[in-house]
Design an enzyme around this catalytic site. Structure first.
Site, PDB file in Angstrom:
ATOM      1  N   ARG A 201     -21.816  40.203   8.177  1.00 16.28           N
ATOM      2  CA  ARG A 201     -21.764  40.747   9.055  1.00 16.28           C
ATOM      3  C   ARG A 201     -22.840  41.232  10.148  1.00 16.28           C
ATOM      4  O   ARG A 201     -22.255  41.610  11.081  1.00 16.28           O
ATOM      5  CB  ARG A 201     -21.043  42.082   8.526  1.00 16.28           C
ATOM      6  CG  ARG A 201     -19.428  41.560   8.262  1.00 16.28           C
ATOM      7  CD  ARG A 201     -18.609  42.751   7.276  1.00 16.28           C
ATOM      8  NE  ARG A 201     -19.040  42.534   6.114  1.00 16.28           N
ATOM      9  CZ  ARG A 201     -18.788  43.991   5.248  1.00 16.28           C
ATOM     10  NH1 ARG A 201     -18.220  44.680   5.000  1.00 16.28           N
ATOM     11  NH2 ARG A 201     -19.154  44.174   3.969  1.00 16.28           N
TER      12      ARG A 201
ATOM     13  N   TYR B  87     -59.246  50.474  26.514  1.00 15.12           N
ATOM     14  CA  TYR B  87     -58.968  49.621  25.577  1.00 15.12           C
ATOM     15  C   TYR B  87     -59.896  49.786  24.558  1.00 15.12           C
ATOM     16  O   TYR B  87     -61.999  48.731  24.801  1.00 15.12           O
ATOM     17  CB  TYR B  87     -58.862  48.031  25.873  1.00 15.12           C
ATOM     18  CG  TYR B  87     -58.478  47.572  24.170  1.00 15.12           C
ATOM     19  CD1 TYR B  87     -57.519  47.383  23.243  1.00 15.12           C
ATOM     20  CD2 TYR B  87     -59.236  46.171  24.122  1.00 15.12           C
ATOM     21  CE1 TYR B  87     -57.320  46.750  22.331  1.00 15.12           C
ATOM     22  CE2 TYR B  87     -59.158  45.257  23.142  1.00 15.12           C
ATOM     23  CZ  TYR B  87     -58.029  46.127  22.389  1.00 15.12           C
ATOM     24  OH  TYR B  87     -57.979  45.630  21.120  1.00 15.12           O
TER      25      TYR B  87
ATOM     26  N   ASN C 281     -63.505  42.528  22.714  1.00 10.94           N
ATOM     27  CA  ASN C 281     -62.780  41.759  21.589  1.00 10.94           C
ATOM     28  C   ASN C 281     -62.520  40.378  21.739  1.00 10.94           C
ATOM     29  O   ASN C 281     -63.530  39.985  20.252  1.00 10.94           O
ATOM     30  CB  ASN C 281     -62.201  42.651  20.446  1.00 10.94           C
ATOM     31  CG  ASN C 281     -60.756  42.904  21.199  1.00 10.94           C
ATOM     32  OD1 ASN C 281     -60.459  42.970  21.944  1.00 10.94           O
ATOM     33  ND2 ASN C 281     -60.594  43.128  19.967  1.00 10.94           N
ATOM     34  N   TYR C 282     -62.249  40.281  22.267  1.00 12.58           N
ATOM     35  CA  TYR C 282     -61.298  38.747  21.873  1.00 12.58           C
ATOM     36  C   TYR C 282     -62.145  37.517  21.957  1.00 12.58           C
ATOM     37  O   TYR C 282     -62.369  37.653  24.091  1.00 12.58           O
ATOM     38  CB  TYR C 282     -60.220  38.997  21.519  1.00 12.58           C
ATOM     39  CG  TYR C 282     -59.219  37.452  21.782  1.00 12.58           C
ATOM     40  CD1 TYR C 282     -59.838  36.943  20.008  1.00 12.58           C
ATOM     41  CD2 TYR C 282     -58.010  37.208  22.382  1.00 12.58           C
ATOM     42  CE1 TYR C 282     -58.490  35.310  19.923  1.00 12.58           C
ATOM     43  CE2 TYR C 282     -57.742  35.933  22.019  1.00 12.58           C
ATOM     44  CZ  TYR C 282     -58.345  35.628  20.622  1.00 12.58           C
ATOM     45  OH  TYR C 282     -57.005  34.421  20.292  1.00 12.58           O
TER      46      TYR C 282
END
Ligand code: UD1
Ligand code: CA
Length: 482
Positions: free
Chosen positions: A18, A377, A397-398
Site C-alpha cells: 500500500r 559557505y 573546498n572542492y
C-alpha cells in the site's frame, strides 16, 4: 505459569504494497528514524533476553543494519509472505528455549539458533514493525499485566481508534472476555461495527503461543495465516486470553503514506512536548520539526519554522532563530544560529559562536565566539576561536575531484567576499583583505590581500558614455540603410 524470561519477535517481512515504494515499508522514517528502529528501540527498553526480527528473503540491507544494533538480535527469514501467523511460525527455530518442555520440534536443526536451555520456556511478545508510535511504557504495562498473579496466558493489545478503518476487530463474549479477533476482510457487517480494534502486539506464554500458531489455517478472505486466529483457537482449547487496552496514538499501524504523515504529526507532538518539558522554549511549537534523537539543553529558544534533522545536539542557552535547518550538528552553549542558517552534518559550533543569515556550514568547526554572520559557505574547515568570517566568504573546498581542508587560526579576520581555495591555512590573528582569492597560506599575524588593483581615470565616465553613444548611433544608422 508466568516467567521473567522474555523474547520479543518483531514482524517486518511484509512488502508494504500500500506504500507503493521501492523501499521496504518499515524503513520509511518517522521523525528521522525508521519505523522499524522505533519499534526495536521500544522493545529494547524491556531488556529482553532475545529479539527475533522476521524479515523476507532479500532484505539483507535491513538485516545488516539490525545486526549492527547488538548481540541479542536474531534474524529469522519468512520464505513466503503467507501472513502474520506464518511470520511468527518462521521465528520458531530462533525461539528455541521458549517453546516449553517439548521444545525443539522437527525443524530445529543445528543452525536453528540459540540452544534450548535447561529451563525450556518463557514469554514471547510479538510486535509489528509498522507501529512506530509504540512506547516503552505500553510494552512495560503489557509485561506487568502478564506477570500479575492469575494473569491470562495470552494478552492482546486493543485500542479504540477514531476511525476503526481496516483494523482487526476484537470480539468479546457476553461476559466481556476475548472471544476472537476477526480481520476486517472477514468481518460481518455487525462485526465491522465494533470499535475495539486489534493493536497488533501480543504477549503470552511461549509454548502456548507457538503451539497455537502451529495450528493456524488459512481458510479466510486473504488465504493468509492470520496471527490473530490464535485467540479463537486459544478459547477452544481452554486457554485464558485477556485484553490490554492502549492509547490509540500508540498503536496506530502505518500502511500507507497518508498514515505515515499522521504518525509523523503525532510523533512531532510528542517530541515537542518532551523538549519543552526538558527546558526548551518553542515559540510556535507546531512549526518546529524535531528528530527522534534531537537533544536540546535548558533555556534553549527555538523561533518558528526551524527544522532539526537527525543527529543534532544543542547546548544550554542557545538561540536558534527562525527558518534555520540543522542536521548532524553540535551547537555549544550560548551560541546563536540563524535566522536562515543551515548547519549540515559535521557542523560543530563552539560556545557563544554566531552563525547568521544565509550561512551554510558543513563538516566544519567554529571555535568559541567565532562569527560568520552573513552569506557564507564554510566546508571542511577548522575555524579558530573568536575568528570573524566576513559576509560572502566562500571556502572553495572542492576542486571537482576531491575535498580539501581549510584552517583559519584564532582571532583571524576574513574580509568580505573572500574566496579561500582549499587546502588553505590562515594563521592566527591574520587579516585577509576583502575580495581576496586566497591560494596560498596566510602567515599568522599578516595582512594579506589578493585582488585586482583599482585604477581611477579622472573624467573617464563621460568619455566612455560618449564612445557608447557613437557606437549605438552607427549601428542604428546601418540598420536604416539595409
Ligand atoms: C494487522 C492485524 C490486524 C491489526 C493490525 C494492527 C493480522 C492478520 N492483522 O493487520 O488485526 O488490527 O495489524 O496494526 O495480524 N508481516 C510479515 N509477514 C507477512 C505479513 C505481514 O512479516 O506475511 C508483517 C508486516 O511487515 C507488518 C506486520 O507484519 O510489520 C503487520 O502486517 P500488515 O500487513 O501491516 O497487517 P495489517 O493488515 O495492518
Ligand atoms: Ca499494518
Amino acid at each position: 505459569m508466568t516467567s521473567d524470561k522474555l523474547a520479543v519477535v518483531v514482524l517486518a517481512a511484509g512488502q508494504g504494497t500500500r506504500f507503493k515504494s521501492a523501499q521496504l515499508k518499515v524503513l520509511h522514517e518517522v521523525a528521522g528514524k525508521s519505523m522499524l528502529d522505533h519499534v526495536l528501540d521500544a522493545a529494547a527498553t524491556l531488556a529482553p533476553e532475545r529479539i527475533v526480527l522476521v524479515l523476507g528473503p532479500g532484505m539483507e540491507a535491513v538485516a545488516e543494519a539490525a545486526r549492527a544494533r547488538g548481540g541479542n538480535l536474531h534474524i529469522a527469514i519468512q520464505e513466503q509472505r503467507l501472513g502474520t501467523g506464518d511470520a511468527v511460525a518462521s521465528a520458531r527455530a530462533a525461539l528455541a528455549g521458549y517453546l516449553g518442555p517439548g521444545e525443539a520440534g522437527p525443524e530445529a536443526g543445528p543452525e536453528a539458533g540459540p540452544e534450548a536451555g535447561p529451563e525450556a520456556g518463557g514469554d514471547i511478545l510479538v510486535a509489528f514493525g509498522d507501529t512506530p508510535l509504540l512506547t516503552a511504557e505500553t510494552l512495560q504495562a503489557m509485561v506487568t499485566a502478564r506477570r500479575a498473579p492469575g494473569a491470562p496466558e495470552l494478552l492482546c493489545v486493543a485500542f479504540r481508534p477514531d476511525d476503526p478503518a481496516q483494523y482487526g476487530r476484537v470480539v468479546r463474549g457476553p461476559d466481556g472476555t476475548l472471544e476472537k479477533i476477526v480481520e476486517y476482510a472477514d468481518a460481518s457487517a455487525a462485526e465491522r461495527e465494533i470499535g475495539l480494534c486489534n493493536g497488533g502486539m501480543l504477549l503470552g506464554d511461549g509454548a502456548v503461543l507457538m503451539s497455537l500458531v502451529a495450528q493456524l489455517g488459512n481458510d479466510n478472505a486473504k488465504s493468509e495465516y492470520y496471527l490473530t486466529g490464535i485467540f479463537a483457537l486459544a478459547r477452544a482449547a481452554g486457554h485464558r486470553a485477556g485484553i490490554a487496552e492502549a492509547d490509540p496514538d500508540e498503536v496506530m499501524g502505518v500502511n500507507s503514506r497518508a498514515e505515515l504523515a499522521v504518525a509523523e504529526a503525532l510523533m512531532q507532538v510528542r517530541l515537542r512536548a518532551q523538549v519543552m518539558a526538558e527546558g526548551a522554549t518553542l515559540v510556535d511549537p507546531t512549526t518546529v520539526w524535531l528528530s527522534a534523537d534531537t537533544v536540546l539543553g535548558r533555556d534553549v529558544t527555538i523561533q518558528p519554522n526551524v527544522y532539526f534533522g537527525p543527529g543534532v545536539t544543542v547546548g544550554d542557552g542557545v538561540e536558534i532563530r527562525a527558518f534555520s535547518h540543522l542536521e548532524g550538528a553540535t551547537v555549544a552553549a550560548g551560541a546563536v544560529v540563524g535566522p536562515f542558517a543551515r548547519l549540515r552534518p559535521g557542523a560543530v559550533l563552539g560556545a557563544g559562536a554566531r552563525v547568521g543569515n544565509f550561512v551554510e556550514i558543513k563538516n566544519a568547526t567554529l571555535g568559541a565566539g567565532a562569527k560568520a554572520n552573513h552569506l557564507a559557505y564554510l566546508g571542511d574547515a577548522e575555524v579558530g576561536a573568536a575568528a570573524n568570517i566576513g559576509a560572502g566568504t566562500i571556502i572553495c573546498n572542492y576542486d571537482g575531484l576531491a575535498k580539501h581542508r581549510t584552517e583559519i587560526g584564532e582571532g583571524a579576520f576574513i574580509g568580505s567576499t573572500t574566496a579561500l581555495v582549499a587546502p588553505a591555512t590562515v594563521g592566527a590573528g591574520a587579516t585577509v583583505g576583502a575580495g581576496s582569492t586566497i591560494t596560498r597560506d596566510v602567515p599568522a599575524g599578516a595582512v594579506s590581500t589578493a585582488r585586482g588593483a583599482q585604477k581611477d581615470r579622472e573624467g573617464g565616465a563621460a568619455r566612455l558614455r560618449e564612445r557608447q553613444r557613437r557606437r549605438r548611433d552607427r549601428s542604428s544608422g546601418g540598420e536604416k540603410k539595409s
